[in-house]
Design a protein around this motif. Structure first.
Motif, short mmCIF file in Angstrom:
data_model
loop_
_atom_site.label_atom_id
_atom_site.label_comp_id
_atom_site.label_asym_id
_atom_site.label_seq_id
_atom_site.Cartn_x
_atom_site.Cartn_y
_atom_site.Cartn_z
N GLN A 76 0.86 -1.20 0.00
CA GLN A 76 0.00 0.00 0.00
C GLN A 76 0.88 1.24 0.00
O GLN A 76 1.92 1.25 0.67
N GLU A 77 0.45 2.26 -0.73
CA GLU A 77 1.24 3.50 -0.76
C GLU A 77 1.08 4.26 0.56
O GLU A 77 -0.03 4.37 1.08
N VAL A 78 2.19 4.77 1.06
CA VAL A 78 2.18 5.51 2.32
C VAL A 78 2.74 6.90 2.05
O VAL A 78 3.88 7.05 1.60
N GLY A 79 1.94 7.92 2.30
CA GLY A 79 2.35 9.31 2.04
C GLY A 79 2.92 9.95 3.28
O GLY A 79 2.39 9.78 4.38
N SER A 80 4.01 10.73 3.10
CA SER A 80 4.64 11.41 4.23
C SER A 80 3.61 12.21 5.01
O SER A 80 2.84 12.96 4.41
N GLY A 81 3.65 12.11 6.28
CA GLY A 81 2.77 12.94 7.12
C GLY A 81 1.32 12.50 7.03
O GLY A 81 0.77 11.96 8.00
N THR A 82 0.71 12.68 5.88
CA THR A 82 -0.72 12.39 5.71
C THR A 82 -1.07 11.03 6.29
O THR A 82 -2.05 10.87 7.03
N ASP A 83 -0.28 10.01 5.94
CA ASP A 83 -0.60 8.67 6.42
C ASP A 83 -0.10 8.43 7.84
O ASP A 83 -0.57 7.50 8.50
N SER A 125 -0.71 23.61 0.31
CA SER A 125 -0.69 23.77 1.76
C SER A 125 -1.17 25.16 2.17
O SER A 125 -0.86 26.16 1.52
N THR A 126 -1.87 25.22 3.29
CA THR A 126 -2.29 26.51 3.84
C THR A 126 -1.08 27.40 4.16
O THR A 126 -1.16 28.61 4.15
N ASN A 127 0.05 26.76 4.45
CA ASN A 127 1.25 27.54 4.77
C ASN A 127 1.68 28.43 3.60
O ASN A 127 2.35 29.45 3.81
N ILE A 164 -3.87 14.68 -5.50
CA ILE A 164 -2.70 14.30 -4.69
C ILE A 164 -3.08 14.43 -3.21
O ILE A 164 -3.75 15.38 -2.82
N ARG A 165 -2.61 13.50 -2.39
CA ARG A 165 -2.87 13.60 -0.94
C ARG A 165 -2.23 14.86 -0.36
O ARG A 165 -1.18 15.25 -0.85
N PRO A 166 -2.81 15.49 0.64
CA PRO A 166 -3.95 15.03 1.43
C PRO A 166 -5.32 15.33 0.82
O PRO A 166 -6.30 14.76 1.27
N SER A 167 -5.41 16.19 -0.22
CA SER A 167 -6.73 16.46 -0.78
C SER A 167 -7.24 15.28 -1.59
O SER A 167 -8.43 14.97 -1.59
N GLY A 168 -6.34 14.61 -2.30
CA GLY A 168 -6.74 13.54 -3.21
C GLY A 168 -6.09 12.22 -2.86
O GLY A 168 -5.86 11.92 -1.68
N LYS A 169 -5.74 11.45 -3.90
CA LYS A 169 -5.41 10.04 -3.69
C LYS A 169 -3.93 9.71 -3.94
O LYS A 169 -3.38 8.81 -3.32
N HIS A 170 -3.31 10.43 -4.85
CA HIS A 170 -1.99 10.00 -5.33
C HIS A 170 -0.85 10.74 -4.63
O HIS A 170 -1.08 11.53 -3.73
N ASP A 219 -5.17 29.66 16.23
CA ASP A 219 -4.30 30.66 15.60
C ASP A 219 -2.97 30.03 15.20
O ASP A 219 -2.03 30.72 14.84
N ALA A 220 -2.91 28.69 15.23
CA ALA A 220 -1.70 27.97 14.82
C ALA A 220 -1.75 27.68 13.32
O ALA A 220 -2.69 28.08 12.62
N ARG A 221 -0.72 26.99 12.83
CA ARG A 221 -0.72 26.48 11.46
C ARG A 221 -0.99 24.98 11.52
O ARG A 221 -1.10 24.40 12.59
N MET A 222 -1.09 24.34 10.34
CA MET A 222 -1.05 22.88 10.33
C MET A 222 -0.13 22.43 9.22
O MET A 222 0.12 23.17 8.26
N SER A 223 0.40 21.24 9.38
CA SER A 223 1.27 20.69 8.36
C SER A 223 0.49 20.61 7.05
O SER A 223 -0.70 20.29 7.03
N GLY A 224 1.20 20.90 5.96
CA GLY A 224 0.56 20.79 4.64
C GLY A 224 0.17 19.37 4.32
O GLY A 224 -0.62 19.11 3.41
N THR A 225 0.71 18.41 5.08
CA THR A 225 0.38 17.02 4.83
C THR A 225 -0.91 16.61 5.55
O THR A 225 -1.38 15.50 5.39
N SER A 226 -1.46 17.53 6.35
CA SER A 226 -2.61 17.19 7.20
C SER A 226 -3.93 17.45 6.48
O SER A 226 -4.00 18.10 5.45
#
Ligand code: FES
Length: 575
Positions: free
Chosen positions: A158-165, A273-275, A309-315, A471-478
């Motif tokens: 299974q594909e594992v994405g940095s952060g997101t997974d 990413s929101t960043n 593309i993850r995190p919004s999509g699949k790849h 008022d924080a940020r989040m990782s773009g992978t989240s």
């Protein structure tokens, strides 16, 4: 005078006949260079954010060697130099605290040294905006070579994405659906090559936007770090910077309002990413370009999210490269871009991406069948965020985009960690999790605390998303329905500071609002009783940061680093 006949800046150091010229040449000869390097070759700095503490950039010494081949072959004289580097997983309290410090290092290293042009080597999240900001302020000819994403992680086929997974499997572990052994196997399977995170996190977003801004050669951003073509494009970038010096093609000719608008458009189209919003705002400030947050929202409303593309999509990013990458996204959107914007190639965006072909429409979706018709990231206002907040709708649950619920307030990150999984926490799936003191001053450094974990007891009930605000940020992978960057932040007395557990909060994404449903009279009473916390620092860089950092809606740059109208004063050389 034609640009090609302009005297080289480096000749002020190396071309002199006096004592200073002797000294400058003599010390450079200590590295074994022959006298021919002083005879009018453009001196090209290779600004390297390599560091073993920035694992995403740990391969950049090799990339620098490829750049040098290009510089030498084009008749230049390459000199590699290090700057501060920012390793996302490690730095305490957050790399964001040090982005401006690195940008200052980049700017002053370029300005102070005998350079005619510079190649910027970056990768991990903040290293890209820090270099763009520094190079924009120094304004010598500059080209960026990004480090490229890692290969895909693979666990049990299974594909594992940095952060997101990581976030996904962490919830699976906490819910008891995977074992400790499986969790360890995933750790070993995810990061299996050089490169930066290979989802559309902040690194992939910012490197893609560097290309959209026109600061890289066409097609640079998405080549995997270990692909031989990464080294080929590095060599070609080395060749190109020598030509750029001759053309005097500086960032100020590339980083225009049109280029910024192109970057925002691409950001929305790739579900970036929101960043990126913070970094582009900071870059605009360096360029002296007024670029209101509302413009992000306007562009968002009219831009489909096409990168699946993850995190919004699949790849994953490797798939994006094989599908054609940023040039395809830009070619598909060309009628909505400023096609005439100049780039480091010496050609316009439209010329660069003409004829870019998509090789996989499952990954880069057609405009008519997007992941989301508009609004990858939206800007919210309201009595909780009078200066703005952001929400990445492409990574949020659709059923929560219009939502009202009771606040469950955490005063800071420590409080969050202490209570989020407590069986006694009075919370249900309709609650709104509120985190205070996560902003630039409050945390400090605005860490990526914003995607608060779902409380364990709700995870076990199958709850996968909740409205979370901070008022924080989040990782773009989240991912998740997570409102971020609330400005002004709670630590400086923004309205978020006044929220109490049990208050009603309404998120109205369609109306672009976030409101605290408490009467003005009650809020005034709370404001009168509010007291600021003691500052985190009373000396050093931390104090400079607290004294000068701007709020998130201004990009969190230092106020004194924004462009001013006063021309730069040239100072004499000394030894
Ligand atoms: Fe470096 Fe994600 S940790 S890009």
């Amino acid at each position: 005078m034609p640009d090609s006949q302009r005297p080289l800046r480096s000749q002020e150091w190396f071309g002199r006949k006096d004592k200073l010229g002797f000294l400058h040449r003599s010390w450079m000869r200590a590295e074994g260079f022959p006298g021919t390097v002083f005879e009018g070759k453009p001196v090209i700095g290779i600004c390297n954010s390599w560091s073993e503490l920035t694992t995403c950039n740990a391969h950049l010494r090799g990339v620098a060697e490829a750049v040098k081949r290009g510089v030498w072959s084009a008749g230049g004289f390459p000199l590699e130099f290090p700057t501060m580097s920012l390793g996302e997983p490690y730095m305490r309290p957050s790399t964001m605290m040090f982005r401006n410090l690195m940008a200052m290092d980049v700017e002053e290293s370029i300005r102070a040294n005998p350079l005619d042009g510079v190649v910027l080597l970056c990768g991990c999240d903040k290293t890209t905006p820090a270099q763009l900001m520094g190079a924009a302020s120094a304004d010598l000819p500059a080209i960026m070579v990004t480090g490229g994403p890692m290969l895909k992680g693979i666990w049990r086929n299974q594909e594992v994405g940095s952060g997101t997974d990581v976030w996904r499997y962490w919830d699976e572990l906490r819910a008891g659906r995977i074992s400790e052994e499986e969790w360890c196997e995933i750790e070993c399977s995810m990061s299996r090559s050089a490169g930066h995170c290979m989802v559309m996190g902040t690194a992939s977003t910012m490197t893609s936007l560097a290309e959209a801004l026109g600061m890289t050669l066409t097609g640079c951003a998405n080549i995997p770090a270990v692909d031989s073509r990464r080294y080929e494009i590095a060599q070609r970038s080395g060749e190109r910077i020598v030509e750029m010096v001759g053309e005097d093609l500086k960032p100020s000719k590339i980083l225009t309002r049109e280029a910024l608008e192109n970057a925002v458009r691409v950001d929305m189209a790739i579900g970036g990413s929101t960043n990126a919003i913070i970094h582009l705002k900071a870059l605009a400030g360096r360029l002296g370009i007024a670029f209101p947050l509302d413009r992000f929202d306007e562009i968002s409303r009219e831009t489909p999210v096409v990168a699946n593309i993850r995190p919004s999509g699949k790849h994953l990013m490797e798939d994006m490269y094989y599908a054609g990458g940023v040039p395809v996204v830009m070619n598909d959107l060309l009628d909505r871009l400023h096609g005439g914007a100049m780039t480091v190639t010496g050609k316009t965006i439209a010329e660069n991406v003409a004829g870019a072909q998509c090789h996989n429409r499952e990954v880069l979706l057609p405009r008519g069948k997007p992941l989301q018709p508009s609004g990858g990231t939206v800007i919210l206002y309201g009595n909780l965020c009078p200066q703005g907040a952001v929400l990445k709708t492409s990574a949020a649950a659709e059923n929560l985009l219009q939502h009202s619920g009771k606040a469950v307030v955490f005063e800071d990150h420590e409080d969050l960690m202490a209570r989020i999984d407590s069986p006694d926490l009075d919370v249900d799936a309709t609650s709104v999790l509120v985190l205070k003191n996560g902003g630039p001053v409050g945390a400090p450094g605005m860490p990526e605390y914003g995607n608060m974990s779902i409380p364990a007891k709700l995870l076990k009930e199958g709850v996968e998303d909740m409205v979370r605000i901070s008022d924080a940020r989040m990782s773009g992978t989240s991912y998740g329905t997570v409102v971020l960057h609330i400005s002004p932040e709670s630590a400086v007395g923004g309205p978020l500071a006044l929220v109490r557990t049990g208050d009603a909060i309404r998120l109205d994404t369609a109306g672009r609002r976030l409101d605290l449903l408490v009467s003005d009279e009650e809020l005034e009473k709370r404001r009168a009783a509010w007291r600021a916390r003691e500052p985190h620092y009373d000396r050093g860089y931390g104090k400079l940061f607290l004294d000068a950092v701007l709020q998130a809606d201004e990009g969190c740059d230092f106020s004194f680093l924004r462009k001013t109208s006063r021309p730069e004063k040239k100072l004499p050389l000394a030894f």
